[in-house]
Structure formats: structure tokens, C-alpha cells
Design a protein around this motif. Structure first.
Motif, PDB file in Angstrom:
ATOM      1  N   LYS A 202      -8.907  -1.323 -39.459  1.00 32.97           N
ATOM      2  CA  LYS A 202      -8.317  -0.086 -39.992  1.00 32.97           C
ATOM      3  C   LYS A 202      -8.547   1.070 -39.012  1.00 32.97           C
ATOM      4  N   GLU A 203      -9.732   1.095 -38.427  1.00 30.03           N
ATOM      5  CA  GLU A 203     -10.085   2.150 -37.476  1.00 30.03           C
ATOM      6  C   GLU A 203      -9.139   2.127 -36.281  1.00 30.03           C
ATOM      7  N   ALA A 204      -8.852   0.907 -35.779  1.00 27.72           N
ATOM      8  CA  ALA A 204      -7.956   0.759 -34.630  1.00 27.72           C
ATOM      9  C   ALA A 204      -6.551   1.213 -34.995  1.00 27.72           C
ATOM     10  N   GLN A 205      -6.134   0.878 -36.199  1.00 25.08           N
ATOM     11  CA  GLN A 205      -4.782   1.242 -36.637  1.00 25.08           C
ATOM     12  C   GLN A 205      -4.657   2.765 -36.711  1.00 25.08           C
ATOM     13  N   GLU A 206      -5.690   3.396 -37.263  1.00 20.85           N
ATOM     14  CA  GLU A 206      -5.611   4.858 -37.442  1.00 20.85           C
ATOM     15  C   GLU A 206      -5.736   5.588 -36.114  1.00 20.85           C
ATOM     16  N   LYS A 207      -6.671   5.130 -35.297  1.00 21.62           N
ATOM     17  CA  LYS A 207      -6.983   5.892 -34.070  1.00 21.62           C
ATOM     18  C   LYS A 207      -5.907   5.705 -33.002  1.00 21.62           C
ATOM     19  N   TYR A 208      -5.378   4.479 -32.875  1.00 17.13           N
ATOM     20  CA  TYR A 208      -4.464   4.185 -31.773  1.00 17.13           C
ATOM     21  C   TYR A 208      -3.046   3.868 -32.221  1.00 17.13           C
ATOM     22  N   GLY A 209      -2.781   3.976 -33.520  1.00 12.40           N
ATOM     23  CA  GLY A 209      -1.424   3.711 -34.001  1.00 12.40           C
ATOM     24  C   GLY A 209      -1.019   2.258 -33.837  1.00 12.40           C
TER      25      GLY A 209
END
Lengths: 334, 345
Positions: free
Chosen positions: B46-53
Motif C-alpha cells: 500500500k505504501e508503494a502504491q501511495e508514494k510512487y503511484g
């Protein structure tokens, strides 16, 4: 009339010097008193007699050498800037501009990243780098004598070139940057008596030499023709003054890293308060440099305690706007 | 008649050639396990999705045949899972057994600037790289039609072992290496059992206070939310940095700047120290590292001699020859060394 103006002028200069001494003393006591760890006044006084206590270690072996180091760093950088501004007849002259800091920086970067076994000799090696950069500038600027404008231009070119070398070295060794970065940001953190003693020795030599340069600095300030008429060997004195300035700056860079703005703004403040005669301006610069650096370091190590902001960063944040203020003030007076 | 025979012979030869090529392709497909129709599926946090789209999952229809891995973390894991790579970062510890087995080309992928031509020349069909380089290089490779999977350094909410297990499962399941995942998981089970046994055998060390400090003159400390900090906590040690008032994470990092005054005031009875940049390619032997510190302790003895850990010589030096950094499967070696060395301190 003239006599009373001189008298007032001497009175003002004396007042400024005495005020600087008092301010420095008060600031030093405050710097010893405050820090990452809080102690009461009675604890501090007791620690002077109890060499085994933690309070003694913190006050005498951590804060005191750091205060002395900050004082010497400020004095050396301010003296260096004052001499350079006299030599180059340029108010923008600063140890960083003529490439001294960059020369020391390249050597220190090489030592940190490539030959860490030579870390013990870092101050000496950094000085060799700084002196080498200074020699290179004079070689490039020399053309039947040395012109102040050519020195600045040569210094800027050397600065840029050596800055590129440092950046290239850090690019190649990007996984091992921590030691270099903390040095390049200019910091007195984790410095103790061993580093302070080194700067006391080198700094004292440099500051004494700087005081001997007062007469030459005053003459150079009048312009080359006037200086020659006064019997001064202009080119020789220019080289000597530059060498002393480089020595002072390299000594501080070798121990504390890259600290900017001190050599640029402090001489201006001293000139505003004490006039352009180096007889009072140089000692005044030294004292004011000590105050500025000690203040900046104390702010940096207490404002986000127990973490620290490196001195170089604090000086950049404080020095930049202050320099702009000096520029605007200078323009208004014109 | 002669012309007909010639035509038939030519057709026969072409047919044999085509059949031969098809057979070779099938053989190469089997190198990375299974047929190339299995493909690769790797999830993003989820963190990767939010931070890097990034999307929920990365999917590749065919199993890659020319995989380039540009970040150190997954390299050893992928090798142990039997996934073939054609190029890996040049900052591997070449003295390790697994690096000696690895046939992939070593390239300077972790340098600040990257030679994109050398990567393109490898003709990769999949690249694994750090998400921090997505804007600078990842988008470039994607425009060239190369599939790129981005690794993201997550904050350590679970333990060091759990983090590595999650990585093994991510890549193992993603590349359909079930048998290898099972083998590695059993190694982790054994490690966890060994840790529990070690804690019982060294009950006197449980609750022992210590500080993790990076490289003299010790201006940085690791909390228990770093890999090493978590490992020490799992072995029953108490990290003094976790309870120092005012010592807080800035922008998520758990390697915190610390003043020497605080270290003196805290007076740690034990210090664990590792070089800055450990696990990211730096190489320094324990002996050299120790000698550097002893010089610092001698030069500034007025300060360091007051600290119990220095006075009593309770300092564990973690050179990269014995403690290769905790990236990926190096965690087995790291735990082994800690469990051997700590009781002797």
C-alpha cells in the motif's frame, strides 16, 4: 574639531572591542551551561572538582573544547576574510571564493573515501590541499604581477574545478558518504580536545601572522599606486597576505570542515562598526567572528536537542539573509 | 520433375529448421522454471502504491528470460530461488559462496548516475530496480518497452526476519518457485527455533541494555526499528536509544543523529557498532574497523574512558567480513555471528 573626532572614534572602537569581549565571555558561559543534557549551576560548579563525574566529562571534555574550537574557528575565518578583502580590494573576497576551502575539501574527500588509513593526518593533508589550490590560483592569475580581478576570476575557476572533482569522487563512492557529508556540512560535533589542540596551535600561529600584516593591509587598501609610493612591495605583500589568509582558512577547514559566510560577512560588520583601519578592524573582526560562530554552533546543538544541526548549515541559513541585508544597506547609503 | 524435387527439398529443410527453433525456444523457456506461459506476478505494498503511484500488482505474461536486477536486496533471494539473472549490482560481497556461484554480469547499478546504454545493450525483458530511481530511469526503460518492477524500502513494522520472509514469499510466489520457497521457509523456521534456544541458554543476557552506534565518533544511533536494532531486540537486548527523550525519527528514518553528550550521559554498558553504509556495498574488515575505533578512543580518552562499554571493553565490532549487512538472506549469517559473539563479550 579633528582632535575630538579622533577621540570619539577611538572611544567608539574601544567600546566595541570591550563589548565584544564581554559578549564573548557571556556567550561562552551560556554555551557551557546549555546543551543536550541539562545540569544545574551547582552541579556544574561541583563537577569542576570531581573529575570522575559525568558532569565533569560533559562540561570540561565536551563543551569546553567545543567552545574554544568555535572561538578559534570564528577568529581564523574572520581574519582570513579580512585579509583577503584587503588583498583583492573586493568586498566579496572569501576563503571559499579563492578556492582554499575547495582544495582542502578535495584532499579530505580523497582521504575519507579512498585512503581512510590516513585520517590521522587529515589536518595536515587538508592544509597541503588548500595551499596547493592557493598556489595554483596565483600561477593562473600571474601576468607580470597579480591583478585583484584576475585572482577572483582564477579563484572562481579553481573553485568550480575542484568542486567538480569532489562531486565526482563522491559519485564514485556514494555508498560511503557519511563521514564526508558531515565534514562537508561543516560541524563541530563530536570534536574534543585532540582536535581543539590542533587548531589552537595552527590558529595561534596564523592569527599572530595576521596581526603582523596590518600595515600591509592598510597600504593595499589605498590602491596599488599609493601602496608603491608608500614603499610597499605590492606583489610580494599580496602573496604573503594571501598565504596567511589561506593558512588560517585551511587550518579551520581541516578540523571543522566547510563553514561559509564567516569570512564574507564578519569583516563587513567590523568595517561598519570600527571603520576601515585594519589596526582596529582586524582584531574587531576576530572577536566578532568568534561571537558569530560560537552563537551559531550553540544554536545548532540546542535548538533540536538531542540532535544537532551542523554549524555550516546554521551559518548558511543565518549568513545568507544577513549578507543580503548588508548589500541593501550599502546600496541605500550610496 | 527436377524443379518439383528441389521445391519439396527446400520445404522439408525449412520445416526441419522451424521445428528445431521451436524446440530450442521451449528448452530456454524452462530455464526460469516452468513454461513461459506461467509469467510473473509481484504485488506492491500500500505504501508503494501511495508514494510512487504504482498499481496493486506487477504482471508479466511470460517468465522473463533476460532478467536484470539493479538493486542489491532481491539479488541473493532470487539466486536462492533459482531465478536466473543476466546482470546484478557490482557491490556484492564476492567472497560469499552464493556470489561465487552467480554467473550474472556485475554492473555499477547502484552508482548515482547510470549508463542506460549498457543496460539496453543487455536486451533485458524485465528489470527490478529501486523505486527511488523510477523518475530518473524507470520511466525511461518502460518507454523502451521493458517491464520494470520497483522495490520499495518499507518502514520496519514487523521484525527483520519477517521482512525477509515476506521478500522470499513475494519473489518465490511471483516467479512460481514453490519448492525453493518451502526450503527457505524451513531455514527461517530453524533460525527462529535457534534464536529461542539461544535466549534460554543465555538467560543472563536477557534485558541487557545496549546502544547501537554507527562508526566513531558515534554521531548516529539505530533504534529497534532498523534491521540490526530489531535483531538485537529479538535476542532479548534492550536498546537504550528507544527511550531517550527527544530522540525522534525525522522523515521516517530510524538511524538517528545523537549528540556525544547524550551518549556520555546514557553511559551504555554495551555498544554494538557497524560501519556507515553496511549492507550497501561498503567493505571493511572487523580488525580495521576495530583499530580505527581504538585510535578514536585513545585520542579522546578523556571522554570515551568514562563510558562503561569502552572501559570494560564490551564493544562488538561488526565489520562486513563477519556481518555482511542485513539485506536479504544475509540475515542468516548476521544472526549466526551475533549468537556466537555476544556471549563472549
Amino acid at each position: 574639531m579633528k582632535g575630538s573626532q579622533d577621540h570619539i572614534s577611538v572611544l567608539r572602537k574601544s567600546t566595541v572591542i570591550i563589548t565584544c569581549f564581554v559578549l564573548l565571555g557571556i556567550l561562552a558561559l551560556i554555551a557551557l551551561r546549555i546543551g543536550s543534557v541539562s545540569y544545574t549551576n551547582s552541579q556544574i560548579i561541583e563537577s569542576l572538582f570531581d573529575t570522575n563525574s559525568t558532569v565533569h566529562t560533559v562540561i570540561i571534555n565536551l563543551r569546553l573544547p567545543r567552545v574554544i574550537l568555535a572561538v578559534f574557528v570564528g577568529m581564523c575565518l574572520a581574519a582570513s576574510g579580512t585579509l583577503l578583502q584587503a588583498v583583492m580590494q573586493n568586498p566579496l573576497a572569501d576563503p571559499g571564493i579563492i578556492g582554499v576551502s575547495s582544495g582542502a575539501s578535495v584532499v579530505a574527500t580523497i582521504v575519507f573515501l579512498v585512503t581512510p588509513s590516513l585520517l590521522g593526518a587529515l589536518p595536515l593533508l587538508a592544509f597541503v590541499g588548500a595551499a596547493g589550490a592557493c598556489c595554483l590560483i596565483y600561477v593562473m592569475a600571474w601576468k607580470r604581477g597579480v591583478d585583484p580581478v584576475r585572482i577572483i576570476l582564477a579563484g572562481t575557476a579553481i573553485n568550480t574545478m575542484l568542486g567538480g572533482v569532489s562531486s565526482f569522487l563522491t559519485l564514485l563512492n556514494s555508498d560511503n558518504l557519511q563521514g564526508v557529508l558531515s565534514w562537508m556540512n561543516g560541524s563541530l560535533s563530536a570534536k574534543s580536545w585532540s582536535q581543539t589542540n590542533v587548531l589552537i596551535i595552527y590558529g595561534t600561529i596564523g592569527l599572530v601572522l595576521a596581526l603582523f600584516c596590518i600595515k600591509a593591509a592598510n597600504a593595499l587598501q589605498l590602491g596599488d599606486d599609493m601602496a608603491k609610493n608608500l614603499g610597499l612591495r605590492v606583489n610580494l605583500m599580496r602573496v604573503i597576505l594571501s598565504a596567511v589568509a589561506a593558512f588560517l582558512a585551511a587550518s579551520t577547514v581541516a578540523v571543522a570542515g566547510m563553514i561559509g559566510f564567516v569570512g564574507l560577512i564578519v569583516p563587513h560588520i567590523a568595517r561598519l562598526l570600527m571603520g576601515s583601519n585594519h589596526k582596529s578592524m582586524l582584531p574587531g573582526s576576530m572577536l566578532m567572528g568568534a561571537i558569530v560562530v560560537l552563537f551559531a554552533d550553540t544554536v545548532g546543538r540546542t535548538i533540536v536537542s538531542p540532535m544537532e544541526i551542523p554549524l555550516g548549515i546554521v551559518m548558511s541559513v543565518l549568513g545568507g539573509p544577513f549578507f543580503l541585508y548588508l548589500l541593501r544597506r550599502g546600496r541605500k547609503e550610496c | 520433375m527436377k524443379n518439383l524435387i528441389k521445391k519439396l527439398t527446400a520445404c522439408l529443410l525449412v520445416g526441419i529448421l522451424a521445428a528445431g527453433c521451436s524446440a530450442n525456444t521451449k528448452k530456454e523457456d524452462n530455464k526460469n522454471g516452468g513454461s513461459n506461459t506461467q509469467g510473473v506476478t509481484l504485488a506492491y505494498s500500500k505504501e508503494a502504491q501511495e508514494k510512487y503511484g504504482l498499481p496493486e500488482t506487477f504482471e508479466l505474461e511470460k517468465t522473463p528470460e533476460r532478467l536484470v536486477v539493479m538493486t542489491l536486496g532481491p539479488t541473493e533471494i532470487l539466486h536462492n530461488l533459482g531465478v536466473e539473472m543476466i546482470a546484478v549490482p557490482d557491490i556484492l560481497d564476492e567472497s560469499s559462496d552464493w556470489a561465487k556461484e552467480l554467473k550474472a554480469e556485475r554492473l555499477p547499478f547502484t552508482a548515482k548516475t547510470l549508463d542506460t546504454e549498457s543496460v539496453l545493450a543487455l536486451e533485458p525483458d524485465m528489470i527490478i530496480m529501486s523505486a527511488s530511481k523510477k523518475e530518473a530511469y524507470g520511466n525511461f526503460f518502460e518507454e523502451k518497452g521493458i517491464a520494470v518492477y520497483y522495490t520499495v524500502t518499507n518502514t520496519m513494522d514487523s521484525g527483520a526476519i519477517d521482512e525477509v520472509k515476506a521478500q522470499v514469499e513475494l519473489y518465490g510466489n511471483g516467479f512460481h518457485r514453490d519448492a525453493e520457497v518451502k526450503t527457505l521457509m524451513s531455514r527461517f523456521d530453524q533460525l527462529e527455533a535457534d534464536i529461542e534456544q539461544w535466549k534460554k541458554d543465555n538467560a543472563d543476557l536477557q534485558g541487557q541494555k545496549m546502544m547501537i552506534l554507527l562508526e566513531a565518533p558515534f554521531t548516529y544511533t539505530n533504534t529497534s526499528k532498523t534491521s540490526l536494532g530489531n535483531m538485537m531486540e529479538s535476542l532479548g537486548f534492550v536498546n537504550m536509544a528507544d527511550t531517550i527523550e527527544g530522540l525522534e525519527s525525522v522523515m521516517g528514518t530510524q538511524t538517528l543523529q545523537i549528540s556525544t553528550e547524550v551518549i556520555v550521559e546514557q553511559n551504555p554498558p554495551m555498544i554494538i557498532t557497524q560501519p556507515s553504509g553496511a549492507g550497501a556495498g561498503i567493505s571493511i574488515t572487523t580488525e580495521t574497523y576495530k583499530n580505527n575505533h581504538e585510535k578514536e578512543f585513545t585520542d579522546n580518552s578523556a571522554v570515551w574512558s568514562k563510558i562503561d562499554a569502552v572501559k570494560n571493553n564490551k564493544i562488538l565490532y561488526l565489520g562486513t567480513d563477519v556481518f555482511p549487512g542485513t539485506t536479504g538472506l544475509g540475515i542468516f549469517t548476521c544472526y549466526k555471528y551475533l549468537m556466537e559473539a555476544l556471549p563472549k563479550l
